[in-house]
Design a protein around this motif. Sequence first.
Motif, short mmCIF file in Angstrom:
data_model
loop_
_atom_site.label_atom_id
_atom_site.label_comp_id
_atom_site.label_asym_id
_atom_site.label_seq_id
_atom_site.Cartn_x
_atom_site.Cartn_y
_atom_site.Cartn_z
N UNK A 54 36.97 37.79 43.80
CA UNK A 54 36.70 39.19 44.34
C UNK A 54 36.98 40.14 43.68
N UNK A 55 36.83 41.54 44.17
CA UNK A 55 36.98 42.67 43.40
C UNK A 55 38.73 42.74 43.22
N UNK A 56 39.49 42.17 43.99
CA UNK A 56 41.03 42.35 43.53
C UNK A 56 41.61 41.28 43.04
N UNK A 57 40.82 40.38 42.33
CA UNK A 57 41.35 39.23 41.84
C UNK A 57 42.43 39.65 40.80
N UNK A 58 43.56 38.74 40.88
CA UNK A 58 44.72 39.06 40.26
C UNK A 58 45.80 39.73 40.94
N UNK A 59 45.55 40.45 41.85
CA UNK A 59 46.32 41.46 42.74
C UNK A 59 47.55 40.29 43.33
N UNK A 60 48.64 40.69 43.34
CA UNK A 60 49.78 40.13 44.12
C UNK A 60 50.61 41.11 45.14
#
Length: 252
Positions: free
Chosen positions: A155-161
């Motif tokens: 998705x558009x926020x891939x990698x966000x933690x």
Amino acid sequence: MKIKMLKAQVSFVLISFLTIMPALADTDNIFGSWTSVTLHGDFGSISPEGKDFRWMVIDQARTRDDKDLNPSRFPGDNGFSPRFTENLLWIQGGYNLTEHSSIWLGYTHDWIKPVSGAHFQESRPYQDYLWSDKVFGNFTALTRTRLEQRVAISGKNSGDVAVRIRQLAMLKHPIPNVKNLSVYVGDEVLAYLNKNEFGPEGFSENRAFGGLSYQLTQDVGLMLGYLGQFINNEGGNDLFTHNVQFDINYKF
């Protein structure tokens, strides 16, 4: 000591829950369901010491009747028809520290289908501390403290933690003169510890729940109840989902 610990955790949950009340005027209310299957057991069959090592697997499907939030995507559908929105799979292992406390390491995989936008997935490793004991006569109290890491893997926020702390408190009591039937109530408060794309830093969600649990056999149990989920949406209307909650669990 255990009573002081329980009072402190319950007080934290209640105070946090009260902070959401002024915001309810700008909240979208929708209905849905959370249906799950839970498998759990220990490793006592391998060795006597194995009883202190426990495992659990849960699969849960969620629905929402949230088409009114994006009517252009569902033209002509004005009736009550919840749609599939999410599936979560939990796998966790734990160790009994004492008769009443345990620690757990777990992993959740989440498939999400929002009312608008593309489908996406999340990875959620987490760490738990659980405590449970008899209190106030025949009540059973349970508290769970969870540190969770939400990782967007598509998705558009891939990698966000996002790092999230969760505090749950629950009370359960057998119903007099009805064998194997109990009533339960509880609440869970969730808050983010860092800035992220999932939600606002600080308080993000509250879940109040209650219902009935029935031990069908020595190994099979059922739970049926209500769960109200308040979500703090920064920059828009908040969301309150009213969910029928059902779980069937099997102990190996």
